[in-house]
Design a protein around this motif. Structure first.
Motif, PDB file in Angstrom:
ATOM      1  N   SER A   1     -11.666 -18.618   0.567  1.00 56.74           N
ATOM      2  CA  SER A   1     -11.049 -17.221   0.750  1.00 56.74           C
ATOM      3  C   SER A   1      -9.608 -17.620   1.210  1.00 56.74           C
ATOM      4  O   SER A   1      -9.214 -18.535   1.654  1.00 56.74           O
ATOM      5  CB  SER A   1     -11.968 -16.969   2.325  1.00 56.74           C
ATOM      6  N   TYR A   2      -8.933 -16.584   0.996  1.00 59.23           N
ATOM      7  CA  TYR A   2      -7.481 -16.553   1.182  1.00 59.23           C
ATOM      8  C   TYR A   2      -6.710 -15.627   1.882  1.00 59.23           C
ATOM      9  O   TYR A   2      -7.424 -14.283   1.640  1.00 59.23           O
ATOM     10  CB  TYR A   2      -6.663 -16.525  -0.271  1.00 59.23           C
ATOM     11  N   LEU A   3      -5.724 -15.856   2.949  1.00 59.61           N
ATOM     12  CA  LEU A   3      -5.223 -15.065   3.567  1.00 59.61           C
ATOM     13  C   LEU A   3      -4.012 -14.492   2.676  1.00 59.61           C
ATOM     14  O   LEU A   3      -3.352 -15.129   2.149  1.00 59.61           O
ATOM     15  CB  LEU A   3      -4.538 -15.754   4.875  1.00 59.61           C
TER      16      LEU A   3
ATOM     17  N   GLU B   1      -0.521 -12.111   3.111  1.00 63.57           N
ATOM     18  CA  GLU B   1       0.221 -11.638   4.184  1.00 63.57           C
ATOM     19  C   GLU B   1       1.570 -11.016   3.424  1.00 63.57           C
ATOM     20  O   GLU B   1       2.065 -11.675   2.450  1.00 63.57           O
ATOM     21  CB  GLU B   1       0.914 -12.746   4.976  1.00 63.57           C
TER      22      GLU B   1
ATOM     23  N   SER C   1      -1.615  -8.166   7.117  1.00 61.85           N
ATOM     24  CA  SER C   1      -2.609  -9.073   6.257  1.00 61.85           C
ATOM     25  C   SER C   1      -4.032  -8.708   5.846  1.00 61.85           C
ATOM     26  O   SER C   1      -4.531  -7.707   6.557  1.00 61.85           O
ATOM     27  CB  SER C   1      -2.577 -10.436   6.783  1.00 61.85           C
ATOM     28  N   ASP C   2      -4.625  -9.229   4.940  1.00 60.79           N
ATOM     29  CA  ASP C   2      -6.115  -9.270   4.804  1.00 60.79           C
ATOM     30  C   ASP C   2      -6.678 -10.565   4.205  1.00 60.79           C
ATOM     31  O   ASP C   2      -5.673 -11.208   3.469  1.00 60.79           O
ATOM     32  CB  ASP C   2      -6.214  -8.232   3.880  1.00 60.79           C
ATOM     33  N   VAL C   3      -8.086 -10.654   4.016  1.00 60.93           N
ATOM     34  CA  VAL C   3      -8.478 -11.760   3.429  1.00 60.93           C
ATOM     35  C   VAL C   3      -9.288 -11.358   2.248  1.00 60.93           C
ATOM     36  O   VAL C   3     -10.090 -10.465   2.136  1.00 60.93           O
ATOM     37  CB  VAL C   3      -9.257 -12.468   4.521  1.00 60.93           C
TER      38      VAL C   3
ATOM     39  N   VAL D   1     -10.562 -20.020   6.072  1.00 58.70           N
ATOM     40  CA  VAL D   1      -9.623 -19.137   5.403  1.00 58.70           C
ATOM     41  C   VAL D   1      -8.340 -20.067   5.037  1.00 58.70           C
ATOM     42  O   VAL D   1      -7.576 -20.478   5.987  1.00 58.70           O
ATOM     43  CB  VAL D   1      -9.182 -17.999   6.178  1.00 58.70           C
TER      44      VAL D   1
ATOM     45  N   GLY E   1      -4.695 -19.092   6.853  1.00 62.97           N
ATOM     46  CA  GLY E   1      -4.996 -18.337   7.867  1.00 62.97           C
ATOM     47  C   GLY E   1      -5.576 -18.975   9.404  1.00 62.97           C
ATOM     48  O   GLY E   1      -5.840 -20.051   8.934  1.00 62.97           O
TER      49      GLY E   1
END
Length: 195
Positions: free
Chosen positions: A99-101, A103, A114-116, A192, A195
């Motif tokens: 999973s990647y943040l 921004e 931001s979102d993931v 994440v 994050g």
């Protein structure tokens, strides 16, 4: 900011939308300065796989709502930028399983929006990739064993031939052994990257 879809295969894409609402009668201008993906700056001056629809949003009493969109393609261009260009093939499949943040940083805000997202394997290729890495280790062992039993010079010749056809696998195995900070790193146990 909201990214859709939030679960995508590598070789897919997501679009993140930052929604802005004016809460006063003042005119406010927001300038997008940076987009980070998994802790790495990817816009501006990043890969062609990261695009924005506009860099500036101006809110006024007559225009109180505005959106800015960021599209991120999980493709070879992003993989080469994020992981570093491999000797052979691409590292795009290495995005899968993390999973990647994402921004977006604006000059007038003291915090990023931001979102993931989560990247998953594409069409069983992660299994194929695991099988290929397993075969790579077996092939290296077989080549070295054959070379040693025939003559010492054969080791160099055999590994040289192997290297011509499997540069990416050798590079990936060596970088995993010695460690490489530009591969996905999860630092604070929240699952994440960035994050």
């Amino acid at each position: 900011m909201e990214c859709k879809p939030t679960v995508i295969p590598w070789d897919g894409s997501t679009t993140c939308t930052a929604h802005f609402d004016l809460k006063s009668t003042d005119t406010v201008t927001l300038n997008l300065e940076e987009v980070d993906f998994g802790g790495k700056k990817v816009w501006p001056n990043g890969p062609k796989s990261v695009t924005v629809n506009k860099q500036t949003v101006t809110l006024t009493p007559t225009n109180m709502q505005e959106d800015l969109t960021i599209t991120i393609d999980i493709d070879d261009s992003l993989a080469n930028y994020y992981f570093g260009k491999p000797i052979y093939k691409t590292y795009i499949d290495e995005f899968a399983g993390h999973s990647y943040l994402i921004e977006a940083k604006f000059s007038e805000l003291n915090y990023p929006v931001s979102d993931v997202i989560t990247v998953i394997p594409y069409n069983g290729d992660e299994t194929d990739n695991a099988i290929n890495h397993g075969l790579t280790l077996i092939e290296i062992g077989g080549f070295v064993r054959t070379a040693i039993s025939s003559d010492p010079v054969g080791i160099l010749i055999t590994l040289g031939v192997y290297g011509v056809t499997h540069e990416n696998d050798i590079q990936w195995i060596l970088e995993e052994i010695i460690g490489n900070e530009h591969f996905p790193q999860e630092q604070d146990n929240n699952n994440v990257v960035g994050g």
